[in-house]
Design a protein around this motif. Structure first.
Motif, PDB file in Angstrom:
ATOM      1  N   HIS A 220       0.750  -1.127  -0.090  1.00  0.00           N
ATOM      2  CA  HIS A 220       0.123  -0.063   0.201  1.00  0.00           C
ATOM      3  C   HIS A 220       0.986   1.327  -0.024  1.00  0.00           C
ATOM      4  N   ARG A 221       2.137   1.140  -0.484  1.00  0.00           N
ATOM      5  CA  ARG A 221       2.866   2.457  -0.749  1.00  0.00           C
ATOM      6  C   ARG A 221       2.386   3.375  -1.521  1.00  0.00           C
ATOM      7  N   ALA A 222       2.473   4.763  -0.995  1.00  0.00           N
ATOM      8  CA  ALA A 222       1.883   6.052  -1.565  1.00  0.00           C
ATOM      9  C   ALA A 222       3.375   6.634  -2.152  1.00  0.00           C
ATOM     10  N   LYS A 223       3.023   7.397  -3.189  1.00  0.00           N
ATOM     11  CA  LYS A 223       4.228   8.212  -3.700  1.00  0.00           C
ATOM     12  C   LYS A 223       4.351   9.369  -2.871  1.00  0.00           C
ATOM     13  N   LYS A 224       5.481  10.016  -2.650  1.00  0.00           N
ATOM     14  CA  LYS A 224       5.897  11.068  -1.820  1.00  0.00           C
ATOM     15  C   LYS A 224       4.878  12.324  -1.974  1.00  0.00           C
ATOM     16  N   GLY A 225       4.296  12.657  -0.573  1.00  0.00           N
ATOM     17  CA  GLY A 225       3.562  13.656  -0.508  1.00  0.00           C
ATOM     18  C   GLY A 225       2.018  13.516  -0.988  1.00  0.00           C
TER      19      GLY A 225
ATOM     20  N   ALA B 167      -8.517   7.112   7.228  1.00  0.00           N
ATOM     21  CA  ALA B 167      -7.931   5.752   6.892  1.00  0.00           C
ATOM     22  C   ALA B 167      -8.996   4.968   5.987  1.00  0.00           C
ATOM     23  N   GLU B 168     -10.243   5.113   6.408  1.00  0.00           N
ATOM     24  CA  GLU B 168     -11.512   4.249   5.321  1.00  0.00           C
ATOM     25  C   GLU B 168     -11.633   4.861   4.185  1.00  0.00           C
ATOM     26  N   ALA B 169     -11.422   6.315   4.347  1.00  0.00           N
ATOM     27  CA  ALA B 169     -11.526   7.289   2.739  1.00  0.00           C
ATOM     28  C   ALA B 169     -10.410   6.835   1.879  1.00  0.00           C
ATOM     29  N   TRP B 170      -9.310   6.730   2.811  1.00  0.00           N
ATOM     30  CA  TRP B 170      -7.848   6.116   1.896  1.00  0.00           C
ATOM     31  C   TRP B 170      -8.251   4.927   1.178  1.00  0.00           C
TER      32      TRP B 170
END
Length: 135
Positions: A62-67, A90-93
């Protein structure tokens, strides 16, 4: 008194040590991989229908890009009409990224959101309003 460290070219003995250390670590990785294969075989002995490939690492999944997390959190807080919990974000993400909304995923995302919110709070961007009593 200020102490300075001079970093130079490693000596040949140091390089040999690192090569040996790398070989030892590669052997350890191979051993652990074999051990995991044996564990998978044992699980299948007792439960032939078990899908051992389903167990995956979630930290990198579940990695996200920087920022990206920071922008998402700030957008959600701007849209909110009142105080918002980290669980709501978190639920929205999870919903926005199309992830499986199980407890493990929400815990991992919640920890990342907590770190993001702490950084934003230290920077004076957001203000913590206490703790939620909701489960």
């Amino acid at each position: 008194m200020t102490v300075y460290l001079v970093i130079g070219v490693p000596r040949l003995g140091d390089q040999r040590h690192h090569v040996r250390l790398k070989a030892d670590l590669e052997a350890d990785v191979h051993k652990v991989t074999c051990d995991l294969d044996h564990l998978d075989a044992c699980i299948r002995l007792f439960d032939p229908a078990a899908d051992t490939r389903a167990v995956k690492r979630h930290a990198t999944k579940h990695r996200a890009k920087k920022g990206q997390m920071r922008r998402f959190v700030l957008d959600r807080l701007k849209e909110a009409t009142g105080p918002t919990t980290s669980r709501d974000i978190a639920e929205a993400w999870v919903a926005d990224c199309g992830l499986n909304a199980d407890d493990g995923t929400l815990v991992i995302i919640g920890k990342r959101l907590g770190a993001c919110l702490t950084a934003l709070q230290r920077g004076g961007v957001v203000v913590g309003e206490g703790f939620s009593t909701r489960n």
